[in-house]
Design an enzyme around this catalytic site. Structure first.
Site, PDB file in Angstrom:
ATOM      1  N   LYS A  49      -9.006  77.808 -20.657  1.00 28.80           N
ATOM      2  CA  LYS A  49      -8.962  78.521 -19.370  1.00 28.80           C
ATOM      3  C   LYS A  49     -10.390  78.889 -19.030  1.00 28.80           C
ATOM      4  O   LYS A  49     -11.116  79.423 -19.883  1.00 28.80           O
ATOM      5  CB  LYS A  49      -8.073  79.754 -19.521  1.00 28.80           C
ATOM      6  CG  LYS A  49      -8.384  80.949 -18.647  1.00 28.80           C
ATOM      7  CD  LYS A  49      -7.251  81.969 -18.731  1.00 28.80           C
ATOM      8  CE  LYS A  49      -7.740  83.390 -18.552  1.00 28.80           C
ATOM      9  NZ  LYS A  49      -6.645  84.383 -18.647  1.00 28.80           N
TER      10      LYS A  49
ATOM     11  N   ASN B 214      -9.012  86.312 -11.484  1.00 28.09           N
ATOM     12  CA  ASN B 214      -9.020  87.781 -11.569  1.00 28.09           C
ATOM     13  C   ASN B 214      -9.150  88.448 -10.203  1.00 28.09           C
ATOM     14  O   ASN B 214     -10.027  89.297  -9.987  1.00 28.09           O
ATOM     15  CB  ASN B 214     -10.123  88.273 -12.511  1.00 28.09           C
ATOM     16  CG  ASN B 214      -9.785  88.076 -13.973  1.00 28.09           C
ATOM     17  OD1 ASN B 214     -10.461  87.316 -14.664  1.00 28.09           O
ATOM     18  ND2 ASN B 214      -8.746  88.703 -14.469  1.00 28.09           N
TER      19      ASN B 214
ATOM     20  N   SER C  86      -9.951  81.580 -23.556  1.00 26.01           N
ATOM     21  CA  SER C  86     -10.436  81.955 -22.234  1.00 26.01           C
ATOM     22  C   SER C  86     -11.968  81.930 -22.280  1.00 26.01           C
ATOM     23  O   SER C  86     -12.571  82.634 -23.082  1.00 26.01           O
ATOM     24  CB  SER C  86      -9.929  83.361 -21.913  1.00 26.01           C
ATOM     25  OG  SER C  86     -10.499  83.829 -20.730  1.00 26.01           O
TER      26      SER C  86
ATOM     27  N   GLY D  81      -4.268  87.776 -22.942  1.00 28.82           N
ATOM     28  CA  GLY D  81      -4.990  88.578 -23.922  1.00 28.82           C
ATOM     29  C   GLY D  81      -5.932  89.529 -23.222  1.00 28.82           C
ATOM     30  O   GLY D  81      -6.312  89.306 -22.069  1.00 28.82           O
TER      31      GLY D  81
ATOM     32  N   LYS E 168       1.384  90.142 -20.438  1.00 28.92           N
ATOM     33  CA  LYS E 168       0.527  90.961 -21.308  1.00 28.92           C
ATOM     34  C   LYS E 168       1.271  92.257 -21.548  1.00 28.92           C
ATOM     35  O   LYS E 168       1.550  92.993 -20.589  1.00 28.92           O
ATOM     36  CB  LYS E 168      -0.795  91.298 -20.611  1.00 28.92           C
ATOM     37  CG  LYS E 168      -1.786  90.165 -20.506  1.00 28.92           C
ATOM     38  CD  LYS E 168      -3.033  90.661 -19.794  1.00 28.92           C
ATOM     39  CE  LYS E 168      -4.042  89.535 -19.619  1.00 28.92           C
ATOM     40  NZ  LYS E 168      -5.054  89.878 -18.587  1.00 28.92           N
TER      41      LYS E 168
ATOM     42  N   LYS F 190     -12.932  81.001 -16.351  1.00 29.08           N
ATOM     43  CA  LYS F 190     -12.982  82.051 -15.346  1.00 29.08           C
ATOM     44  C   LYS F 190     -13.696  81.504 -14.114  1.00 29.08           C
ATOM     45  O   LYS F 190     -14.720  80.809 -14.246  1.00 29.08           O
ATOM     46  CB  LYS F 190     -13.757  83.252 -15.898  1.00 29.08           C
ATOM     47  CG  LYS F 190     -13.065  83.931 -17.067  1.00 29.08           C
ATOM     48  CD  LYS F 190     -11.837  84.672 -16.602  1.00 29.08           C
ATOM     49  CE  LYS F 190     -11.227  85.506 -17.698  1.00 29.08           C
ATOM     50  NZ  LYS F 190     -10.066  86.278 -17.205  1.00 29.08           N
TER      51      LYS F 190
ATOM     52  N   ASP G 129      -8.853  81.019 -13.924  1.00 30.40           N
ATOM     53  CA  ASP G 129      -8.452  82.420 -13.721  1.00 30.40           C
ATOM     54  C   ASP G 129      -9.443  83.091 -12.780  1.00 30.40           C
ATOM     55  O   ASP G 129     -10.636  83.193 -13.088  1.00 30.40           O
ATOM     56  CB  ASP G 129      -8.434  83.146 -15.073  1.00 30.40           C
ATOM     57  CG  ASP G 129      -7.940  84.580 -14.949  1.00 30.40           C
ATOM     58  OD1 ASP G 129      -7.547  84.997 -13.842  1.00 30.40           O
ATOM     59  OD2 ASP G 129      -7.953  85.291 -15.979  1.00 30.40           O
TER      60      ASP G 129
ATOM     61  N   GLU H  39      -4.684  81.184 -11.883  1.00 28.26           N
ATOM     62  CA  GLU H  39      -4.205  82.526 -12.234  1.00 28.26           C
ATOM     63  C   GLU H  39      -4.796  83.572 -11.305  1.00 28.26           C
ATOM     64  O   GLU H  39      -6.010  83.607 -11.083  1.00 28.26           O
ATOM     65  CB  GLU H  39      -4.621  82.809 -13.686  1.00 28.26           C
ATOM     66  CG  GLU H  39      -4.096  84.109 -14.238  1.00 28.26           C
ATOM     67  CD  GLU H  39      -4.499  84.325 -15.701  1.00 28.26           C
ATOM     68  OE1 GLU H  39      -5.103  83.412 -16.305  1.00 28.26           O
ATOM     69  OE2 GLU H  39      -4.217  85.414 -16.225  1.00 28.26           O
TER      70      GLU H  39
ATOM     71  N   ASP I 240      -0.969  87.465 -13.030  1.00 27.87           N
ATOM     72  CA  ASP I 240      -1.331  88.315 -14.168  1.00 27.87           C
ATOM     73  C   ASP I 240      -1.345  89.769 -13.679  1.00 27.87           C
ATOM     74  O   ASP I 240      -0.356  90.479 -13.798  1.00 27.87           O
ATOM     75  CB  ASP I 240      -2.705  87.866 -14.710  1.00 27.87           C
ATOM     76  CG  ASP I 240      -3.317  88.822 -15.727  1.00 27.87           C
ATOM     77  OD1 ASP I 240      -2.628  89.759 -16.170  1.00 27.87           O
ATOM     78  OD2 ASP I 240      -4.505  88.654 -16.090  1.00 27.87           O
TER      79      ASP I 240
HETATM   80  O1  NPG Z   1      -8.547  86.077 -25.200  1.00 27.08           O
HETATM   81  O2  NPG Z   1      -8.124  88.183 -25.218  1.00 27.08           O
HETATM   82  C1  NPG Z   1      -8.577  87.175 -24.681  1.00 27.08           C
HETATM   83  C2  NPG Z   1      -9.174  87.295 -23.313  1.00 27.08           C
HETATM   84  C3  NPG Z   1      -8.391  86.595 -22.288  1.00 27.08           C
HETATM   85  O3  NPG Z   1      -9.493  86.221 -20.234  1.00 27.08           O
HETATM   86  C4  NPG Z   1      -8.874  86.980 -20.920  1.00 27.08           C
HETATM   87  N1  NPG Z   1      -8.577  88.223 -20.542  1.00 27.08           N
HETATM   88  O4  NPG Z   1      -8.235  88.558 -17.073  1.00 27.08           O
HETATM   89  O5  NPG Z   1      -6.921  87.831 -18.582  1.00 27.08           O
HETATM   90  C5  NPG Z   1      -7.976  88.361 -18.246  1.00 27.08           C
HETATM   91  C6  NPG Z   1      -8.990  88.764 -19.291  1.00 27.08           C
HETATM   92  C7  NPG Z   1      -9.167  90.235 -19.470  1.00 27.08           C
HETATM   93  C8  NPG Z   1      -9.982  90.687 -20.460  1.00 27.08           C
HETATM   94  C9  NPG Z   1      -8.551  91.149 -18.713  1.00 27.08           C
HETATM   95  C10 NPG Z   1     -10.178  92.036 -20.691  1.00 27.08           C
HETATM   96  C11 NPG Z   1      -8.738  92.507 -18.927  1.00 27.08           C
HETATM   97  C12 NPG Z   1      -9.547  92.934 -19.928  1.00 27.08           C
END
Ligand code: NPG
Length: 368
Positions: free
Chosen positions: A161, A190, A135, A290, A262, A163, A188, A213, A238
């Protein structure tokens, strides 16, 4: 198995570089690690909350409080606790799924170590290694993003991926696709958009993405279904998938064609497996997300991602993608773009106690 005490620690782990998403920039990962001491040995888990409630309503201070005052005492009051009973014991307390997941993981680790079984074997994993995705946070500009993506591809990552956020979406995606025409690429958001942004989101259809996402808010299931009907790119959820029930609802509504699982977000690895099983039955692909896990959660995520329904590469990257110094003796590494699923008992990891100690900013022991 009787739990004798639960040790909670807040750790601060500096990131190798800042990680920027539509909800903010992190430079230090604040995380809670859990150690359960039982009649049969210790187990470790990780509570993946962040310092502030920006990704979800959960955050470290709240997690610490609810764990200390309610959830840990409820577990300590049990006799002969099994991992399968943890969720039921904690169910009367509403929400706080990341905390429940971290506590359940520690109990699972202790119980599986005693039984001489690996987490992957217990969950039903079928492969010894999983393809690694990464990511990539929002960078200063599109050129810097292309550079960052190129670096990760050079390390062997098999899926990228990126953001996105309003103003940093179509041009960033176009630049990465132009530089790397063949790669497996997804975006992604968010939760950064609304249905008013449908034209911008539809413009992403031109870039042959695996998925988009979580474009809309966590509770926007109906709007996600409306949006999905307007896009060619598959919508993956997500933040919205907080439980197996939420997954069932999203699938019934046509709000998601793909699900990011997750364990922290859904209250544990056992609930995560239920979502996996539901999606397999429905023919819906899943992948393992993650949350900047330490070596504890990273090992558990690799185990989860070895189940047969995880047909898309997830965000299980090498520990070094985030941390110079992880808190386990053998951090997750990349081997030809794959991560080896730990096969030892429990989580299959050894804790680096000195590293845990060095990163600890707060510690508490709760006893029966
Ligand atoms: O590789 O652990 C990893 C990070 C992947 O982008 C990632 N996580 O929105 O999925 C997400 C984001 C995230 C990170 C979400 C920290 C919440 C806390």
């Amino acid at each position: 198995m009787d739990i004798e005490s639960v040790e909670l620690r807040v750790l601060h782990l500096p990131l190798v570089q800042p990680f920027t998403t539509s909800f903010g920039t992190e430079t230090v990962r604040e995380v809670i690690v859990v150690r359960v001491r039982t009649s049969a040995g210790d187990g470790w888990g990780e509570i993946v909350t962040q310092h502030a409630p920006l990704y979800s309503s959960e955050y470290t201070g709240g997690a610490w409080d609810v764990a200390r005052r309610f959830l840990v005492p409820a577990l300590l009051a049990q006799r002969r606790l099994t991992p399968q009973r943890v969720a039921n014991v904690l169910a009367p307390f509403v929400g706080h799924r990341m905390v429940k997941a971290g506590l359940e993981l520690a109990v699972l680790d202790a119980s599986l170590r005693r039984a001489g079984r690996s987490l992957a074997g217990f969950l039903g994993g079928v492969v010894p290694r999983i393809p690694a995705g990464v990511s990539v946070g929002i960078q200063a500009d599109a050129a810097a993003l292309v550079d960052a993506v190129g670096g990760y591809l050079g390390e062997g990552y098999r899926r990228i991926k990126i953001k996105i956020a309003p103003g940093r979406d179509v041009a960033d995606t176009a630049a990465v696709r132009a530089a790397f025409p063949e790669i497996a690429l997804q975006v992604d958001a968010n939760s950064a958009y609304t249905l008013d942004d449908v034209d911008t989101l539809a413009a992403l259809d031109a870039y042959d993405l695996l998925l988009i996402e979580q474009p809309l808010q966590e509770d926007d299931l109906v709007d996600h279904a409306r949006l999905a009907a307007r896009l060619r790119t598959p919508v993956c959820l997500d933040e919205s998938i907080v439980s197996d029930k939420a997954a069932a609802d999203a699938l019934a509504l046509g709000a998601a064609a793909i699900i990011n699982i997750k364990a922290g977000r859904v209250g544990g690895y056992l609930e995560a497996r239920r979502i996996h099983d539901r999606c397999v039955a429905a023919g819906v692909p899943v992948w393992c997300g993650g949350m900047l896990e330490t070596g504890i959660g990273r090992a558990a995520n690799a185990a989860l991602a070895s189940l047969p329904g995880f047909t898309l590469p997830g965000d299980v990257s090498a520990s070094s993608r985030f941390y110079r110094h992880d808190i386990v003796a053998e951090p997750i590494t990349l081997d030809d773009g794959f991560v080896t699923v730990p096969s030892g008992d429990g989580l299959g990891i050894e804790i680096d106690h000195a590293a845990v100690e060095a990163a600890t900013v707060e510690r508490l022991d709760v006893r029966a």
